[in-house]
Motif scaffolding. Structure first.
Motif, PDB file in Angstrom:
ATOM      1  N   VAL A   1      -1.217  11.453   3.408  1.00  0.00           N
ATOM      2  CA  VAL A   1      -1.606  10.905   2.110  1.00  0.00           C
ATOM      3  C   VAL A   1      -1.868   9.411   2.278  1.00  0.00           C
ATOM      4  O   VAL A   1      -1.009   8.669   2.762  1.00  0.00           O
ATOM      5  CB  VAL A   1      -0.502  11.132   1.056  1.00  0.00           C
ATOM      6  CG1 VAL A   1      -0.892  10.479  -0.272  1.00  0.00           C
ATOM      7  CG2 VAL A   1      -0.252  12.627   0.858  1.00  0.00           C
ATOM      8  N   ASP A   2      -3.051   8.977   1.914  1.00  0.00           N
ATOM      9  CA  ASP A   2      -3.481   7.578   2.036  1.00  0.00           C
ATOM     10  C   ASP A   2      -3.434   7.079   3.480  1.00  0.00           C
ATOM     11  O   ASP A   2      -3.226   5.885   3.740  1.00  0.00           O
ATOM     12  CB  ASP A   2      -2.636   6.668   1.136  1.00  0.00           C
ATOM     13  CG  ASP A   2      -2.840   6.971  -0.340  1.00  0.00           C
ATOM     14  OD1 ASP A   2      -3.909   7.494  -0.695  1.00  0.00           O
ATOM     15  OD2 ASP A   2      -1.915   6.695  -1.127  1.00  0.00           O
ATOM     16  N   CYS A   3      -3.543   7.995   4.418  1.00  0.00           N
ATOM     17  CA  CYS A   3      -3.667   7.645   5.832  1.00  0.00           C
ATOM     18  C   CYS A   3      -4.329   8.827   6.537  1.00  0.00           C
ATOM     19  O   CYS A   3      -4.599   9.859   5.911  1.00  0.00           O
ATOM     20  CB  CYS A   3      -2.321   7.309   6.463  1.00  0.00           C
ATOM     21  SG  CYS A   3      -1.180   8.703   6.596  1.00  0.00           S
TER      22      CYS A   3
ATOM     23  N   ALA B   1       0.843  -1.201   0.000  1.00  0.00           N
ATOM     24  CA  ALA B   1       0.000   0.000   0.000  1.00  0.00           C
ATOM     25  C   ALA B   1       0.875   1.246   0.000  1.00  0.00           C
ATOM     26  O   ALA B   1       0.617   2.219  -0.730  1.00  0.00           O
ATOM     27  CB  ALA B   1      -0.925   0.000   1.216  1.00  0.00           C
ATOM     28  N   HIS B   2       1.931   1.234   0.812  1.00  0.00           N
ATOM     29  CA  HIS B   2       2.778   2.426   0.900  1.00  0.00           C
ATOM     30  C   HIS B   2       3.651   2.594  -0.336  1.00  0.00           C
ATOM     31  O   HIS B   2       3.909   3.732  -0.763  1.00  0.00           O
ATOM     32  CB  HIS B   2       3.645   2.387   2.149  1.00  0.00           C
ATOM     33  CG  HIS B   2       4.320   3.701   2.430  1.00  0.00           C
ATOM     34  ND1 HIS B   2       3.621   4.871   2.615  1.00  0.00           N
ATOM     35  CD2 HIS B   2       5.632   4.049   2.509  1.00  0.00           C
ATOM     36  CE1 HIS B   2       4.464   5.871   2.825  1.00  0.00           C
ATOM     37  NE2 HIS B   2       5.694   5.392   2.757  1.00  0.00           N
ATOM     38  N   LEU B   3       4.121   1.506  -0.919  1.00  0.00           N
ATOM     39  CA  LEU B   3       4.874   1.620  -2.160  1.00  0.00           C
ATOM     40  C   LEU B   3       4.015   2.241  -3.252  1.00  0.00           C
ATOM     41  O   LEU B   3       4.500   3.043  -4.058  1.00  0.00           O
ATOM     42  CB  LEU B   3       5.385   0.239  -2.594  1.00  0.00           C
ATOM     43  CG  LEU B   3       6.546  -0.327  -1.768  1.00  0.00           C
ATOM     44  CD1 LEU B   3       6.820  -1.774  -2.152  1.00  0.00           C
ATOM     45  CD2 LEU B   3       7.799   0.521  -1.965  1.00  0.00           C
ATOM     46  N   ALA B   4       2.731   1.896  -3.274  1.00  0.00           N
ATOM     47  CA  ALA B   4       1.816   2.507  -4.242  1.00  0.00           C
ATOM     48  C   ALA B   4       1.633   3.992  -3.944  1.00  0.00           C
ATOM     49  O   ALA B   4       1.582   4.830  -4.859  1.00  0.00           O
ATOM     50  CB  ALA B   4       0.466   1.791  -4.222  1.00  0.00           C
ATOM     51  N   THR B   5       1.560   4.346  -2.654  1.00  0.00           N
ATOM     52  CA  THR B   5       1.444   5.759  -2.263  1.00  0.00           C
ATOM     53  C   THR B   5       2.660   6.548  -2.724  1.00  0.00           C
ATOM     54  O   THR B   5       2.531   7.650  -3.288  1.00  0.00           O
ATOM     55  CB  THR B   5       1.299   5.879  -0.732  1.00  0.00           C
ATOM     56  OG1 THR B   5       0.086   5.254  -0.321  1.00  0.00           O
ATOM     57  CG2 THR B   5       1.284   7.346  -0.300  1.00  0.00           C
ATOM     58  N   LEU B   6       3.861   6.015  -2.484  1.00  0.00           N
ATOM     59  CA  LEU B   6       5.074   6.703  -2.916  1.00  0.00           C
ATOM     60  C   LEU B   6       5.066   6.916  -4.428  1.00  0.00           C
ATOM     61  O   LEU B   6       5.448   7.985  -4.919  1.00  0.00           O
ATOM     62  CB  LEU B   6       6.318   5.897  -2.512  1.00  0.00           C
ATOM     63  CG  LEU B   6       6.622   5.802  -1.019  1.00  0.00           C
ATOM     64  CD1 LEU B   6       7.761   4.816  -0.771  1.00  0.00           C
ATOM     65  CD2 LEU B   6       6.983   7.171  -0.447  1.00  0.00           C
TER      66      LEU B   6
ATOM     67  N   ALA C   1      -3.497   2.161   6.270  1.00  0.00           N
ATOM     68  CA  ALA C   1      -3.046   0.856   5.785  1.00  0.00           C
ATOM     69  C   ALA C   1      -1.545   0.674   5.919  1.00  0.00           C
ATOM     70  O   ALA C   1      -1.049  -0.458   5.989  1.00  0.00           O
ATOM     71  CB  ALA C   1      -3.465   0.674   4.325  1.00  0.00           C
ATOM     72  N   ASN C   2      -0.789   1.780   5.920  1.00  0.00           N
ATOM     73  CA  ASN C   2       0.672   1.701   5.992  1.00  0.00           C
ATOM     74  C   ASN C   2       1.204   1.571   7.420  1.00  0.00           C
ATOM     75  O   ASN C   2       2.402   1.374   7.614  1.00  0.00           O
ATOM     76  CB  ASN C   2       1.297   2.934   5.348  1.00  0.00           C
ATOM     77  CG  ASN C   2       0.893   4.216   6.061  1.00  0.00           C
ATOM     78  OD1 ASN C   2      -0.279   4.422   6.363  1.00  0.00           O
ATOM     79  ND2 ASN C   2       1.849   5.080   6.330  1.00  0.00           N
TER      80      ASN C   2
END
Length: 606
Positions: free
Chosen positions: A349-351, A196-201, A376-377
Motif C-alpha cells: 500500500v503506497d509502495c 507519508a507512512h503516517l498518512a498511509t496508516l 516514499a516510506n
C-alpha cells in the motif's frame, strides 16, 4: 507551522490525547508543552539537523520529546529506558549525537560518555505537593523539581509555536537496529518517509478524530512509537495506554478495551498468543459497537494463531508487514477484504513490492525469491555505512532479506528468510552481534549464536559455546546483561567440545540445531533433580541470576530480572521442562518460587 504541533493545536484543548487511566494528558497540555519545548530548544544552541538521544520511561515525556525535537528540526535518536553505558557509547558514536535527554538514573550511568555533549538534560519526576484542599480532593499539585531538569525546565520558557515546515529531505529521527555485520546500525528516517507512512496508516486503518488506539507496546520500538502517539496525534485520535504489558495485565487489558471503548488494538503476535491462551473467558471483550479490528505487527503472524484468535474473540485481525527501515509497514493483509487473507502479508500500500531471484530479475508468479520494496516510506540507508547500503539496495529497491512469493490475486506470502535475524516476541535479534560480544568473555573459547523455533515467542536465541576454564552459565549470562539489551541475551545454552565447521571454516548452524534438539530431548528424558532444584535452575536462567540468590520466598519484588517478560519466559520454561500445561489461574497465582513449586507439583500429580 510544524506538523505535530499544528495537528495538536487543531484539536479541542480539553480533548484527551493520552488516556492513562487515573491521569490523562489533553491536547491542550500537549500544545503547551510542545510550545515550551520549542522555546527551550531554540535557546539551547543546537542547530537543525543535530541529533539528540531521548531515553524516557514515561510515555508523556517520550511523546513530547519526539514531537518537539522533530518539529524543531532536530533529530531524536530513540533509545530504550534501560540503556546501558556501552550501548550509549555505541549510539553516540554511530549516530554522532550532540545532546541527550534521558531519565536521570540512566543518564547517571552514562555520564562518562555523555559529559562532552552540548546538551545534557536529565529527566526527573516532579513529586506531588499536598495541601489541605488537594488532600481533601485526593489530588495534588506538582512540586518544583530542579530547574535544570526535564520537564521542570519547561516552566521557565514561554510557549512558542514552531514556525517552520521542514522539507521532505530533512532527517526526522534515528533508531538503532543491530545488523548482520554484528555492529549496530543507525536507521535514518526522513520527514518525507515518516509523514507519508503516517498518512498511509491513517487511510488503511481508517483513523480519525473519533479513533481510540489501544497500544501498550514499548515506545523505543517503531510499532509502539509510530503506531501509538505519532499516528494518533496526526489524526486527532486518543492514544490509550493505561499500563505496560505483563501477564497479570491480560485480564485488565481485555477489560480496559471495553471500559475505555478502544476502537483498535495494536499488538504483536506474542501478545495475541497470550491473550488467546489466558483470556478466553473474556471472549466478549471486543463485542461492542466502537471496536473495529486488531492490528498485528512486528513479527510473523502464524496462520493458526490468526485463525484461532479471530474465532475465539469474533474480531478481525489485520496483519502488517514492514521493517524499521520502512517506518513501520509496507504490506497490509486487511482490514479490507481486497487485501485480506489469513496466512498472507497482503498487498503493498503506497509502495511497490516484487519478488526477485539471485540475479536480481523478477521471478514468475508463485516462484519463491527475495522480497524487495520501493516507495516514499523506504529509508535511504544506514548512517555511515556506504558499503552496506550498496549491498542493501538493488537498483533503488530495498532488499528485505525475506523469501516470499506472490499469488494470482497479488497477495504476498513469506516463505523464509535470507537473513539470520531471530524474531523473539517481536524483537529483532541479530545473532552475529551477540556472538561477537560473547566471544570476548575470557571463559569462552569459542561461541556461535543461532535461533530456534519456540512456542509463544516465535524464536529464541541459543548460544553454543566451547567452554574454557571457569565457565559458568549464570556468570556469563550476567556479564552479557551488562553489555546487551535484556532481550538479546541468549535464552538457552549448548555446551560443545567444538563448533561444527565446513571446509571454509564456516560454522554449520544446521548441525548446531540438531545438537541442541538432541540435547533437549535427552534432558527431558533424564529430568534429573527434584522439583525445587529444577524450578530454581529454570528461574536462574529466566531471571539471569545465580541459584544461590533464590529461595522459596523469591518473588518479582525481591528478585532482580523478574519482570513481566521474564515471567512469561519462566512460565514457558516450566511447561517445557516438566511437560505440563499451566492454566491461567496457575500463572496468575505464581508470585513466588514456592508458589511455582506448589503449582507444578500439583500438575505433575494429575
Amino acid at each position: 507551522m510544524s506538523r505535530f504541533y499544528a495537528a495538536a493545536q487543531s484539536q479541542p484543548r480539553k480533548k484527551v490525547f493520552l488516556e492513562e487511566g487515573a491521569q490523562n494528558f489533553t491536547y491542550g497540555e500537549l500544545v503547551d508543552q510542545l510550545g515550551r519545548l520549542t522555546a527551550y530548544l531554540a535557546a539551547s544552541g543546537l542547530k537543525p539537523g543535530e541529533r539528540v538521544v531521548i531515553s524516557a520511561a514515561d510515555p508523556r515525556h517520550t511523546a513530547v520529546l519526539f514531537f518537539g525535537l522533530i518539529d524543531s528540526g532536530l533529530v531524536p535518536v530513540i533509545a530504550a529506558p534501560d540503556l546501558r553505558p556501552s550501548e550509549f557509547r555505541l549510539v553516540a558514536t554511530v549516530a554522532g549525537v550532540a545532546g541527550c535527554i534521558m531519565d536521570a538514573a540512566t543518564l547517571d550511568n552514562c555520564l562518562p560518555q555523555a559529559h562532552e555533549l552540548r546538551l545534557v538534560l536529565p529527566i526527573r519526576a516532579q513529586k506531588a505537593k499536598k495541601n489541605l484542599v488537594n488532600k481533601l480532593l485526593g489530588g495534588g499539585s506538582r512540586a518544583a523539581a530542579p530547574a535544570d531538569s526535564y520537564p521542570a525546565v519547561l516552566d521557565t520558557c514561554e510557549p512558542t509555536a514552531p514556525g517552520q515546515l521542514w522539507h521532505d529531505d530533512h532527517e526526522a529521527y534515528v533508531i538503532m537496529t543491530s545488523g548482520s555485520t554484528s555492529a549496530p546500525k543507525a536507521v535514518s528516517i526522513h520527514h518525507g518517509a515518516l509523514f507519508a507512512h503516517l498518512a498511509t496508516l491513517g487511510r488503511q486503518f481508517g483513523y480519525s478524530a473519533d479513533s481510540r488506539l489501544f497500544n501498550i507496546l514499548p515506545l523505543y520500538h517503531v510499532d509502539g512509537l509510530i503506531q501509538g502517539p505519532a499516528v494518533a496525534s496526526l489524526h486527532g485520535a486518543c492514544w490509550i495506554r493505561p499500563f505496560s504489558f505483563s501477564i497479570p495485565n491480560i485480564e485488565p487489558l481485555l477489560l480496559s478495551l471495553y471500559r475505555l471503548r478502544a476502537s483498535h488494538l495494536v499488538a504483536v503476535p506474542t501478545i495475541l498468543s497470550l491473550i488467546l491462551r489466558l483470556g478466553r473467558e473474556f471472549a466478549d471483550s471486543f463485542d461492542y459497537e466502537e471496536f473495529r479490528f486488531v492490528v498485528s505487527a512486528a513479527g510473523h503472524l502464524e496462520a493458526r494463531l490468526w485463525e484461532d484468535f479471530q474465532s475465539a474473540f469474533g474480531v478481525r485481525v489485520a496483519n502488517l508487514y514492514g521493517l524499521t527501515e520502512t517506518v513501520t509497514g509496507a504490506l497490509f493483509s486487511g482490514p479490507g477484504n481486497d487485501c485480506y487473507r489469513i496466512g498472507s502479508i497482503g498487498k503493498p500500500v503506497d509502495c511497490e513490492a516484487r519478488i526477485v531471484g539471485e540475479d536480481g530479475a523478477e521471478v514468475a508468479q508463485g516462484e519463491i525469491g527475495e522480497l524487495v520494496l520501493r516507495g516514499a516510506n523506504v529509508f535511504r540507508g544506514y548512517l555511515g555505512l556506504d558499503a552496506v547500503n550498496a549491498e542493501l539496495f538493488l537498483d533503488g529497491w530495498l532488499r528485505t532479506g525475506d523469501l516470499a512469493h506472490v499469488d494470482a490475486n497479488g497477495l504476498y506470502y513469506i516463505d523464509g528468510r535470507l537473513k539470520n535475524v531471530v524474531i523473539y516476541g517481536g524483537e529483532n535479534i541479530y545473532p552475529e552481534e551477540v556472538t561477537e560480544v560473547l566471544n570476548q568473555h575470557p571463559a569462552v573459547i569459542e561461541a556461535h549464536c543461532f535461533g530456534v523455533d519456540y512456542p509463544e515467542w516465535g524464536e529464541i536465541l541459543v548460544a553454543a559455546v566451547v567452554p574454557g576454564e571457569g565457565f559458568d552459565e549464570a556468570a556469563v549470562t550476567g556479564w552479557l546483561e551488562e553489555r546487551l539489551t535484556h532481550f538479546k541475551v541468549p535464552r538457552k545454552w549448548l555446551q560443545v567440545d567444538a563448533l561444527p565447521k565446513g571446509p571454509s571454516g564456516k560454522v554449520l548452524v544446521p548441525e548446531l540445531r540438531e545438537l541442541y534438539q538432541a540435547g533437549g530431548a535427552a534432558q527431558a528424558a533424564v529430568a534429573g533433580g527434584n522439583v525445587q532444584e529444577r524450578i530454581f535452575a529454570i528461574a536462574a536462567r529466566a531471571f539471569r541470576v545465580s541459584t544461590s540468590e533464590l529461595s522459596a520466598s523469591s518473588s518479582p519484588e525481591s528478585t532482580r530480572g523478574w519482570d513481566s517478560l521474564a515471567h512469561v519466559e519462566f512460565m514457558l520454561q516450566l511447561e517445557g521442562e516438566f511437560e505440563i500445561r499451566l492454566s491461567a489461574t496457575d500463572i496468575a497465582v505464581i508470585t513466588s518460587l514456592g508458589a511455582a513449586e506448589s503449582r507444578v507439583s500439583a500438575r505433575l500429580q494429575h
